[in-house]
Scaffold this active site. Structure first.
Site, PDB file in Angstrom:
ATOM      1  N   GLU A 134      -5.011  -9.035  -0.580  1.00 29.87           N
ATOM      2  CA  GLU A 134      -5.756  -8.764   0.648  1.00 29.87           C
ATOM      3  C   GLU A 134      -7.122  -8.221   0.255  1.00 29.87           C
ATOM      4  O   GLU A 134      -7.218  -7.212  -0.447  1.00 29.87           O
ATOM      5  CB  GLU A 134      -5.008  -7.751   1.511  1.00 29.87           C
ATOM      6  N   GLU A 136       0.837  -1.205   0.000  1.00 25.80           N
ATOM      7  CA  GLU A 136       0.000   0.000   0.000  1.00 25.80           C
ATOM      8  C   GLU A 136       0.871   1.254   0.000  1.00 25.80           C
ATOM      9  O   GLU A 136       0.589   2.238   0.696  1.00 25.80           O
ATOM     10  CB  GLU A 136      -0.951  -0.001   1.202  1.00 25.80           C
TER      11      GLU A 136
END
Length: 344
Positions: A270, A166
């Protein structure tokens, strides 16, 4: 949904100490090379002192033919309860067990070997915490990186490694507004290069941005280290009140953007579906969309957790309702999610 931890620098594990001792004795006696497993071939002594990896990632691992199903949480590899729970809820044991690790921590070779022995490909999402990426790129933590490389090489199995995931999320200290994209790329390449120099051959390098949406508007191309430094592209995105409620709006735009500069296999690294009146429909949409997109698998976050940056508690678990559980089991089977990495 990176989970930050306190930064700690622990001492080398017993396994690493034994590895060093055995290497020293072998060198003192002019020892020969031993056969490696997993297609790694014979391991020859390296005069630079670099550790020899016993396991070499195969082409069938780098480009798997099936669709894997995984589970992720912040517990250590030894905390196997999440695997047992997921197996009961999903109707199948996970193929990938993802967990978080913090920069400065030692690698648990024994714990990862335990996972691999029980059929899960270990995946470690390494969080840099408060360590500036520019410092990593400049070599200030090379002693730690070399130690980590030796520990991972001593584990006789594959490891999917996601570093600073991220990176396009402004909520992370290594994301936009805090760290330059060039520093992320430089840190990634430096980590990869040190591992290469140490002879590590058992790592699958997973580049893992968050899906591009209203909260992550940064262009992804400047964060990409290049095909020579990446094996899989991982994507993080959740069905919920913030990220989106359809594969076409949540993942497809990001997949199209990435396709402009990389054709590496894509893993949804995820994901989860928040509890709502449409959870069953969202689960169907996720599996069908992922299969149509040709991903190599998806990793489910089977937990209750506050949404990052807010106090809004979200329930991502499969078992929030009988309908959600049934939808998950039916759709993962219908869309052929379930692939043993041990069998290629």
């Amino acid at each position: 949904m990176a989970i930050p931890r306190r930064r700690s620098r622990s001492r080398p594990t017993v396994a690493v100490i034994l590895l060093v001792a055995v290497s020293f004795l072998a060198a003192a006696c002019g020892g020969g090379s031993g056969g490696g497993s997993g297609g790694g071939g014979d391991a020859k002594a390296d005069p630079t002192g670099a550790p020899a990896a016993h396991y070499r990632v195969s082409s069938s691992l780098l480009d798997p033919s099936g669709r894997a199903l995984g589970v992720v949480d912040d517990k250590t590899p030894w905390q196997y309860g999440i695997v047992d729970t997921f197996t009961k809820e999903a109707g199948r044991s996970p193929d990938i067990r993802e967990y978080y690790g913090s920069w400065g921590e030692d690698f648990d070779a024994e714990g990862n070997a335990f996972l691999w022995k029980h059929g899960q490909l270990p995946m470690m999402a390494m969080v840099p915490d408060d360590t500036p990426l520019a410092d990593i790129a400049a070599g200030k933590d090379d002693a730690y990186i070399r130690r980590l490389a030796g520990q991972i090489a001593s584990y006789d199995g594959p490891l999917a490694l996601s570093f600073a995931g991220e990176m396009n999320g402004p909520w992370n200290s290594w994301g936009p507004e805090h760290t330059k994209a060039a520093d992320f790329v430089a840190a990634w390449k430096h980590l990869h290069d040190v591992f290469d120099a140490q002879g590590v051959t058992n790592v699958i390098w997973v580049w893992t941005p968050h899906v591009v949406d209203s909260g992550t508007t940064a262009k992804l191309r400047p964060y990409y280290p290049g095909d020579d430094y990446v094996d899989w592209v991982g994507l993080i995105g959740y069905y919920g009140p913030i990220d989106g409620v359809a594969f076409s709006s949540l993942f497809t735009p990001t997949l199209r953007e990435i396709a402009r500069f990389s054709d590496k296999p894509v893993l949804i690294a995820e994901t989860g579906v928040a509890q709502s009146a449409q959870k069953e429909a969202d689960i169907r949409d996720l599996f069908q969309g992922a299969a149509k997109a040709g991903v190599i698998g998806l990793v489910w976050y089977d937990q209750r957790k506050n949404w990052p940056g807010s106090k809004q508690l979200m329930d991502w678990r499969i078992s929030t309702s009988v309908g959600a559980r049934a939808a998950f089991q039916v759709e993962k089977a219908r869309n052929k999610f379930g692939h043993s990495f041990k069998n290629g």
